[in-house]
Motif scaffolding. Sequence first.
Motif, PDB file in Angstrom:
ATOM      1  N   ALA A 419      -4.696 -41.190 -22.663  1.00  0.00           N
ATOM      2  CA  ALA A 419      -3.396 -41.479 -22.051  1.00  0.00           C
ATOM      3  C   ALA A 419      -2.973 -40.268 -21.226  1.00  0.00           C
ATOM      4  O   ALA A 419      -3.254 -39.121 -21.583  1.00  0.00           O
ATOM      5  CB  ALA A 419      -2.342 -41.780 -23.116  1.00  0.00           C
ATOM      6  N   TYR A 420      -2.298 -40.528 -20.122  1.00  0.00           N
ATOM      7  CA  TYR A 420      -1.776 -39.441 -19.301  1.00  0.00           C
ATOM      8  C   TYR A 420      -0.664 -38.700 -20.042  1.00  0.00           C
ATOM      9  O   TYR A 420       0.148 -39.311 -20.749  1.00  0.00           O
ATOM     10  CB  TYR A 420      -1.221 -39.986 -17.986  1.00  0.00           C
ATOM     11  CG  TYR A 420      -2.267 -40.210 -16.915  1.00  0.00           C
ATOM     12  CD1 TYR A 420      -2.785 -39.137 -16.196  1.00  0.00           C
ATOM     13  CD2 TYR A 420      -2.715 -41.489 -16.619  1.00  0.00           C
ATOM     14  CE1 TYR A 420      -3.730 -39.339 -15.202  1.00  0.00           C
ATOM     15  CE2 TYR A 420      -3.669 -41.701 -15.622  1.00  0.00           C
ATOM     16  CZ  TYR A 420      -4.165 -40.614 -14.918  1.00  0.00           C
ATOM     17  OH  TYR A 420      -5.108 -40.828 -13.929  1.00  0.00           O
ATOM     18  N   THR A 421      -0.646 -37.384 -19.868  1.00  0.00           N
ATOM     19  CA  THR A 421       0.441 -36.550 -20.383  1.00  0.00           C
ATOM     20  C   THR A 421       0.983 -35.714 -19.225  1.00  0.00           C
ATOM     21  O   THR A 421       0.278 -35.456 -18.256  1.00  0.00           O
ATOM     22  CB  THR A 421      -0.048 -35.629 -21.508  1.00  0.00           C
ATOM     23  OG1 THR A 421      -1.121 -34.816 -21.013  1.00  0.00           O
ATOM     24  CG2 THR A 421      -0.532 -36.438 -22.700  1.00  0.00           C
ATOM     25  N   PRO A 422       2.249 -35.279 -19.318  1.00  0.00           N
ATOM     26  CA  PRO A 422       2.847 -34.576 -18.183  1.00  0.00           C
ATOM     27  C   PRO A 422       2.185 -33.243 -17.874  1.00  0.00           C
ATOM     28  O   PRO A 422       1.831 -32.475 -18.767  1.00  0.00           O
ATOM     29  CB  PRO A 422       4.300 -34.361 -18.628  1.00  0.00           C
ATOM     30  CG  PRO A 422       4.551 -35.438 -19.629  1.00  0.00           C
ATOM     31  CD  PRO A 422       3.243 -35.588 -20.358  1.00  0.00           C
ATOM     32  N   GLY A 423       2.037 -33.000 -16.577  1.00  0.00           N
ATOM     33  CA  GLY A 423       1.664 -31.682 -16.085  1.00  0.00           C
ATOM     34  C   GLY A 423       2.892 -31.046 -15.454  1.00  0.00           C
ATOM     35  O   GLY A 423       3.985 -31.627 -15.452  1.00  0.00           O
ATOM     36  N   PRO A 424       2.757 -29.848 -14.905  1.00  0.00           N
ATOM     37  CA  PRO A 424       3.903 -29.187 -14.269  1.00  0.00           C
ATOM     38  C   PRO A 424       4.260 -29.855 -12.950  1.00  0.00           C
ATOM     39  O   PRO A 424       3.394 -30.398 -12.265  1.00  0.00           O
ATOM     40  CB  PRO A 424       3.400 -27.764 -14.049  1.00  0.00           C
ATOM     41  CG  PRO A 424       1.916 -27.917 -13.915  1.00  0.00           C
ATOM     42  CD  PRO A 424       1.534 -29.030 -14.841  1.00  0.00           C
ATOM     43  N   ASP A 425       5.533 -29.832 -12.596  1.00  0.00           N
ATOM     44  CA  ASP A 425       5.965 -30.399 -11.324  1.00  0.00           C
ATOM     45  C   ASP A 425       5.527 -29.517 -10.159  1.00  0.00           C
ATOM     46  O   ASP A 425       5.449 -28.288 -10.263  1.00  0.00           O
ATOM     47  CB  ASP A 425       7.493 -30.533 -11.287  1.00  0.00           C
ATOM     48  CG  ASP A 425       7.980 -31.746 -12.059  1.00  0.00           C
ATOM     49  OD1 ASP A 425       7.135 -32.554 -12.478  1.00  0.00           O
ATOM     50  OD2 ASP A 425       9.202 -31.866 -12.263  1.00  0.00           O
ATOM     51  N   LEU A 426       5.266 -30.164  -9.032  1.00  0.00           N
ATOM     52  CA  LEU A 426       5.020 -29.458  -7.783  1.00  0.00           C
ATOM     53  C   LEU A 426       6.326 -28.839  -7.281  1.00  0.00           C
ATOM     54  O   LEU A 426       7.409 -29.243  -7.723  1.00  0.00           O
ATOM     55  CB  LEU A 426       4.469 -30.425  -6.731  1.00  0.00           C
ATOM     56  CG  LEU A 426       3.166 -31.146  -7.075  1.00  0.00           C
ATOM     57  CD1 LEU A 426       2.866 -32.216  -6.037  1.00  0.00           C
ATOM     58  CD2 LEU A 426       2.015 -30.155  -7.175  1.00  0.00           C
ATOM     59  N   PRO A 427       6.261 -27.882  -6.350  1.00  0.00           N
ATOM     60  CA  PRO A 427       7.503 -27.301  -5.816  1.00  0.00           C
ATOM     61  C   PRO A 427       8.435 -28.343  -5.220  1.00  0.00           C
ATOM     62  O   PRO A 427       9.659 -28.191  -5.264  1.00  0.00           O
ATOM     63  CB  PRO A 427       7.000 -26.332  -4.744  1.00  0.00           C
ATOM     64  CG  PRO A 427       5.623 -25.966  -5.183  1.00  0.00           C
ATOM     65  CD  PRO A 427       5.073 -27.197  -5.829  1.00  0.00           C
ATOM     66  N   GLU A 428       7.863 -29.428  -4.650  1.00  0.00           N
ATOM     67  CA  GLU A 428       8.680 -30.519  -4.133  1.00  0.00           C
ATOM     68  C   GLU A 428       7.827 -31.782  -4.071  1.00  0.00           C
ATOM     69  O   GLU A 428       6.595 -31.724  -4.118  1.00  0.00           O
ATOM     70  CB  GLU A 428       9.250 -30.175  -2.760  1.00  0.00           C
ATOM     71  CG  GLU A 428       8.257 -29.762  -1.700  1.00  0.00           C
ATOM     72  CD  GLU A 428       8.973 -29.343  -0.426  1.00  0.00           C
ATOM     73  OE1 GLU A 428       9.788 -30.132   0.073  1.00  0.00           O
ATOM     74  OE2 GLU A 428       8.720 -28.225   0.057  1.00  0.00           O
ATOM     75  N   PRO A 429       8.454 -32.962  -3.976  1.00  0.00           N
ATOM     76  CA  PRO A 429       7.686 -34.209  -3.891  1.00  0.00           C
ATOM     77  C   PRO A 429       6.697 -34.159  -2.738  1.00  0.00           C
ATOM     78  O   PRO A 429       7.039 -33.712  -1.637  1.00  0.00           O
ATOM     79  CB  PRO A 429       8.767 -35.264  -3.676  1.00  0.00           C
ATOM     80  CG  PRO A 429       9.996 -34.674  -4.290  1.00  0.00           C
ATOM     81  CD  PRO A 429       9.905 -33.205  -4.010  1.00  0.00           C
ATOM     82  N   THR A 430       5.475 -34.630  -2.983  1.00  0.00           N
ATOM     83  CA  THR A 430       4.389 -34.413  -2.027  1.00  0.00           C
ATOM     84  C   THR A 430       3.484 -35.631  -1.916  1.00  0.00           C
ATOM     85  O   THR A 430       2.909 -36.078  -2.912  1.00  0.00           O
ATOM     86  CB  THR A 430       3.534 -33.202  -2.445  1.00  0.00           C
ATOM     87  OG1 THR A 430       4.369 -32.067  -2.630  1.00  0.00           O
ATOM     88  CG2 THR A 430       2.483 -32.889  -1.404  1.00  0.00           C
ATOM     89  N   ARG A 431       3.360 -36.136  -0.693  1.00  0.00           N
ATOM     90  CA  ARG A 431       2.287 -37.082  -0.363  1.00  0.00           C
ATOM     91  C   ARG A 431       1.159 -36.305   0.321  1.00  0.00           C
ATOM     92  O   ARG A 431       1.386 -35.246   0.882  1.00  0.00           O
ATOM     93  CB  ARG A 431       2.795 -38.149   0.605  1.00  0.00           C
ATOM     94  CG  ARG A 431       3.947 -38.991   0.081  1.00  0.00           C
ATOM     95  CD  ARG A 431       4.420 -39.970   1.140  1.00  0.00           C
ATOM     96  NE  ARG A 431       3.418 -41.005   1.393  1.00  0.00           N
ATOM     97  CZ  ARG A 431       3.607 -42.319   1.173  1.00  0.00           C
ATOM     98  NH1 ARG A 431       4.753 -42.752   0.715  1.00  0.00           N
ATOM     99  NH2 ARG A 431       2.651 -43.184   1.418  1.00  0.00           N
ATOM    100  N   TYR A 432      -0.054 -36.820   0.266  1.00  0.00           N
ATOM    101  CA  TYR A 432      -1.230 -36.265   0.956  1.00  0.00           C
ATOM    102  C   TYR A 432      -1.580 -34.827   0.544  1.00  0.00           C
ATOM    103  O   TYR A 432      -1.950 -34.013   1.392  1.00  0.00           O
ATOM    104  CB  TYR A 432      -1.047 -36.283   2.484  1.00  0.00           C
ATOM    105  CG  TYR A 432      -0.351 -37.482   3.048  1.00  0.00           C
ATOM    106  CD1 TYR A 432      -1.010 -38.708   3.185  1.00  0.00           C
ATOM    107  CD2 TYR A 432       0.968 -37.413   3.475  1.00  0.00           C
ATOM    108  CE1 TYR A 432      -0.374 -39.818   3.728  1.00  0.00           C
ATOM    109  CE2 TYR A 432       1.615 -38.513   4.014  1.00  0.00           C
ATOM    110  CZ  TYR A 432       0.945 -39.705   4.130  1.00  0.00           C
ATOM    111  OH  TYR A 432       1.583 -40.805   4.665  1.00  0.00           O
ATOM    112  N   PRO A 433      -1.474 -34.444  -0.727  1.00  0.00           N
ATOM    113  CA  PRO A 433      -1.855 -33.072  -1.073  1.00  0.00           C
ATOM    114  C   PRO A 433      -3.377 -32.898  -0.981  1.00  0.00           C
ATOM    115  O   PRO A 433      -4.146 -33.804  -1.318  1.00  0.00           O
ATOM    116  CB  PRO A 433      -1.391 -32.945  -2.526  1.00  0.00           C
ATOM    117  CG  PRO A 433      -1.516 -34.336  -3.058  1.00  0.00           C
ATOM    118  CD  PRO A 433      -1.137 -35.248  -1.914  1.00  0.00           C
TER     119      PRO A 433
END
Length: 630
Positions: A419-433
């Motif tokens: 099951a997926y578990t949370p990782g750290p958030d990116l500095p801001e919402p991001t498409r196409y990383p």
Amino acid sequence: MILAPTVLIAVNVPPAIAFVTEIRHQQLIDSPGYKAEFGHWDVVELPEGLQINAIHAALLPTGKVLIIAGSGNDRAQFDAGTFKSLLYDPATGQARLVLTPADLFCGGHAFLPDGNLLVAGGTQRYEVLEGDVTLAAGAMRVKNESPAAARDFPEGTEFVSPDGRTYRATSAFTVPAASKVIERDGSATVTASESEVWVESVVEGAPGVTADPSKYVITGLAGEDAQNLYGLAEAMNLDKQDYQGIADSYEFDPVTEEYVQVGDMVHKRWYPSLTPLSDGTVLSVSGLDGLGQILDGQNETYDPVTQVWTERPDLRRYFPSYPALFQTAQPDQLFYSGSTTGYGPAQQGREPGLWNLADNTFAPVPGLRDPDLVETSGSVWAGPVQDQRMLVVGGGGVGESPLSTARTDVIDLTAEQPAYTPGPDLPEPTRYPNVVTLPTDEILIAGGSRDYRGKGQSHIFEASLYTPSSNTIRPVAESSVGRDYHSAGILLPNGQVIVMGGDALFSDVLNTRDADFEHRLEIFTPPYMFRGERPEITDAPAAVALGETMTVATPDAERIDRARLIRPSAATHVTDLEQRSVALDVEKRPDGTLGLAVPAEATLAPPGFYMLFLVDDQGTPSVARWVQVT
């Protein structure tokens, strides 16, 4: 006399302050201490004649980068039949164009065991938006009732309806021979074969529109041929016309530096995923077909020995286009992370899970946050592939959605119930990383935008390093070039990362001016390259078999902490199914050499070329040596 300079100084103070601030900023980011902590970005501009649209990029086992544009998302280039590929050597800065035989724009690719890059699919036709369609068009089903032979027809073949409307095929096509079965009583049963082709009216506008199902005569046929071969169509209209795929397949040979045509795919595909399997074959999944419709689960495999594609009805399963499918440590098991790019309904085929190729079953996995914001997300193995942990980074809503997420989530596939578990958030919402695995096991996350294709000048310049062992993110130096759709990031053998491409819709905040494709390259030099002397590999075998231990010479044996085999990238549309790091057991021998044990499982290290890195106890990697795993 005094006022003039005073006014001049007053006017110039803000620019002067900005100028000084910029100088100080540049001095800071160029300082040794800053680079050692945050790394450094450098912009590379190729000569104008060598600038192409970097739709696809792959690191070849020669160290050169193959950049594929095809028509490059440029209808004028497509109409002119101008298709481009570029070979760029990061070590020398030299580049040259390569003859490109078809429009490979938006195809798929995978490395083969011999180091060739398989490139399959691409563009048969560009989309035409509703309101811009001038020629009524639709799908023509071409039937053949003769078991004598298959028939080939050229582009431009005409079909005429009973009321005299004429339509032309927009591509060449083949109709197989009808099947014939002899019954026990001696009678024969003939079943007509069928092929589909896109056709369009020979006249513009409403006269070409029809909603009536009809049987069509094929122009130029006579006698029995005219009876046995005919077309069937439901309707011809002026509705929006989607991109259409091709079935062409090529192997790019990194030694001769040429494309070599191999067998066509069974199905035409645009936006397919090509996933390398542990037995050396390649699975082709999804994409838009020759009619612009997303394939409904018709998947196929490529055998590099015979260079033939085989349809796999036993593996029929639907996925949206460019699905992120990875060979797991388990034989016959792929992991679908949920990441996709491009086409497919929002409510179908989006749930991540484990796909068992042995019986074609699919086991969904729970826990992924923002599950409706996974399109245009990045997926990558988190740490060595032996850990079987996958990281999903960012993403956005389906289609032209302005929504995006800062979410990263991690899944451990070795768990009893993954099951997926949370990782750290990116500095801001991001498409196409762009997500790139480094020899230190860290993952570079760079580029992308908040909005769809950089709308509103929403490019993201912050870059980060994700550390799998601690499940944390830390900032690194900011890039200076906006990257979004049609961009790619690739690890180089010297430990740097090259990032290229970027296809924003607009160049201004108000979205009023069209943007140009980004042709500048950027090189990211990670912090580990500014921390003193790097370990060195002075000798290593050119090839090693699965399960073998190879002897590697280095003057730095005592301080070597780990060794990694990293498979070279082949990236497009935020999708890189090749990238994986394989941990090697390290034995420090009395003679000063290292014994590096390669896993025995092809599921962990599919046959092919890898970069061998040694990493010392300070986290500094060597320059890589190429090793072929056989």
